[in-house]
Structure formats: structure tokens, C-alpha cells
Design a protein around this motif. Structure first.
Motif, PDB file in Angstrom:
ATOM      1  N   ILE A 117      14.209  29.645   4.996  1.00 12.45           N
ATOM      2  CA  ILE A 117      15.316  29.874   4.064  1.00 12.45           C
ATOM      3  C   ILE A 117      15.682  31.355   4.009  1.00 12.45           C
ATOM      4  O   ILE A 117      16.871  31.712   4.012  1.00 12.45           O
ATOM      5  CB  ILE A 117      14.972  29.328   2.658  1.00 12.45           C
ATOM      6  N   THR A 118      14.694  32.218   3.980  1.00 13.55           N
ATOM      7  CA  THR A 118      14.958  33.659   3.942  1.00 13.55           C
ATOM      8  C   THR A 118      15.684  34.095   5.210  1.00 13.55           C
ATOM      9  O   THR A 118      16.619  34.894   5.158  1.00 13.55           O
ATOM     10  CB  THR A 118      13.640  34.437   3.763  1.00 13.55           C
ATOM     11  N   PHE A 139      18.095  24.144  -5.457  1.00 10.24           N
ATOM     12  CA  PHE A 139      18.421  23.388  -4.245  1.00 10.24           C
ATOM     13  C   PHE A 139      17.597  23.885  -3.062  1.00 10.24           C
ATOM     14  O   PHE A 139      16.959  23.087  -2.356  1.00 10.24           O
ATOM     15  CB  PHE A 139      19.921  23.501  -3.965  1.00 10.24           C
ATOM     16  N   LEU A 140      17.586  25.193  -2.821  1.00  7.77           N
ATOM     17  CA  LEU A 140      16.814  25.723  -1.699  1.00  7.77           C
ATOM     18  C   LEU A 140      15.319  25.560  -1.945  1.00  7.77           C
ATOM     19  O   LEU A 140      14.549  25.387  -0.996  1.00  7.77           O
ATOM     20  CB  LEU A 140      17.176  27.188  -1.431  1.00  7.77           C
ATOM     21  N   GLY A 141      14.905  25.593  -3.204  1.00  3.97           N
ATOM     22  CA  GLY A 141      13.503  25.327  -3.529  1.00  3.97           C
ATOM     23  C   GLY A 141      13.085  23.932  -3.090  1.00  3.97           C
ATOM     24  O   GLY A 141      11.969  23.726  -2.594  1.00  3.97           O
ATOM     25  N   GLU A 150      26.789  22.078   3.702  1.00  8.38           N
ATOM     26  CA  GLU A 150      26.947  23.200   4.630  1.00  8.38           C
ATOM     27  C   GLU A 150      25.609  23.898   4.855  1.00  8.38           C
ATOM     28  O   GLU A 150      25.228  24.189   5.998  1.00  8.38           O
ATOM     29  CB  GLU A 150      27.971  24.197   4.091  1.00  8.38           C
ATOM     30  N   ALA A 151      24.881  24.162   3.779  1.00  9.02           N
ATOM     31  CA  ALA A 151      23.575  24.823   3.903  1.00  9.02           C
ATOM     32  C   ALA A 151      22.607  23.962   4.707  1.00  9.02           C
ATOM     33  O   ALA A 151      21.917  24.453   5.607  1.00  9.02           O
ATOM     34  CB  ALA A 151      23.002  25.113   2.518  1.00  9.02           C
ATOM     35  N   ILE A 152      22.559  22.670   4.409  1.00  9.97           N
ATOM     36  CA  ILE A 152      21.668  21.748   5.109  1.00  9.97           C
ATOM     37  C   ILE A 152      21.987  21.729   6.606  1.00  9.97           C
ATOM     38  O   ILE A 152      21.090  21.787   7.446  1.00  9.97           O
ATOM     39  CB  ILE A 152      21.795  20.329   4.501  1.00  9.97           C
ATOM     40  N   SER A 153      23.266  21.665   6.929  1.00 10.13           N
ATOM     41  CA  SER A 153      23.682  21.649   8.338  1.00 10.13           C
ATOM     42  C   SER A 153      23.326  22.955   9.028  1.00 10.13           C
ATOM     43  O   SER A 153      22.812  22.948  10.152  1.00 10.13           O
ATOM     44  CB  SER A 153      25.185  21.395   8.442  1.00 10.13           C
TER      45      SER A 153
END
Length: 162
Positions: A17-18, A60-62, A104-107
């Protein structure tokens, strides 16, 4: 979140994620990293920050970090995982924007998750699809959640802890 400073341990998910954020010329805020650390420890809480400060990405990212850490060698191949995150929002219009940003983030990250939206406007065919195979992320209004919980067999597709 609790008032204590969490111990932030690097993890496979946190690194991914970072790195994804860095590719967008971003870096996580301290409260986002704190939220991730609390989530990885199994804590629960409330994230309180002004609009536009990154609350959505903190939780969400967590959830994505938790999933990657649970599947460190094959997270990109894990499909049809069932509900991983239930996001309750009171506004239908906000649900669409959240869904777009999350997908979008997941993709971008390469995670084969699906984001679904469920509210009073959701077509019957989409509701049936969700019941058959719940997306990993479901964005839902409180009214639709109430109806979903009242459905016969809801525990088969909503992993509610005992």
C-alpha cells in the motif's frame, strides 16, 4: 481509535500500500498508519477527521492490508473471497463516488476484488448476483442494510462474528 500510540510493524500489505501511494506521489498520513496498525491488531474504533483528509483510505486500505497479510504469497490470485468490508453510507450519491475510488485503488494495486453498491436504486438482478456471490466490498445505505439483515439466510453471505 484508542489514545495510545500504536506499534506500527512493517508488513507485506503495508509495504504494498505504501508503494502504491508513493507511485501516486502520496504518502500515508500518521492517522492512517495508526488506523492500519490498530486494524492489524484486531482493534476497533472510530476514525474522526475533517472531510477530505483521508478517512476512507484509512479504513479501506487497512482492510486491504489485512487481506494481503493473511495471503502474503497469493493475494493477487484470491478471487470470490466473500464480503471483506461492509461500508455503510447514508448518501446514495456518496456510495457511487466511494465505489469508483475503491475500485480504482483495487485495480491499481492488482487485487482481484469487486466493489458492489446496494441501495434503493440497486436493480433486482444485481441484488440477486450479490446474494449468490457477495463482492469483497459492499457499500450500502442503512435502509438497505436493514433489509439485507432481515433476509432469510443472510448469515450465509454476511460473515457476522458470533
Amino acid at each position: 481509535m484508542k489514545n495510545q500510540q500504536p506499534h506500527i510493524t512493517p508488513s507485506p500489505g503495508t509495504a504494498i500500500i505504501t508503494q502504491w501511494l508513493a507511485g501516486k506521489a502520496l504518502s500515508p498520513f500518521a492517522f492512517q498508519e495508526e488506523t492500519w496498525a490498530h486494524m492489524l491488531r484486531g482493534d476497533s474504533g472510530i476514525v474522526n477527521a475533517p472531510t477530505g483528509c483521508g478517512k476512507t483510505f484509512s479504513v479501506f486500505l487497512g482492510s486491504i492490508i489485512q487481506f494481503i497479510d493473511a495471503h502474503p504469497t497469493n493475494w493477487q490470485q484470491q478471487k470470490n473471497n466473500g464480503l471483506q468490508l461492509l461500508w455503510i453510507t447514508p448518501l446514495r450519491a456518496l456510495a457511487k463516488d466511494l465505489g469508483r475510488a475503491m475500485q480504482e485503488a483495487i485495480s491499481d494495486i492488482g487485487l482481484p476484488w469487486q466493489v458492489g453498491i446496494r441501495n434503493g436504486d440497486t436493480e433486482t438482478s444485481e441484488r440477486a448476483r450479490q446474494k449468490k456471490q457477495m463482492p469483497e466490498v459492499l457499500i450500502i445505505t442503512p435502509e438497505s442494510l436493514q433489509l439485507l439483515l432481515a433476509m432469510k439466510g443472510h448469515l450465509s453471505f454476511l460473515p457476522i462474528s458470533k
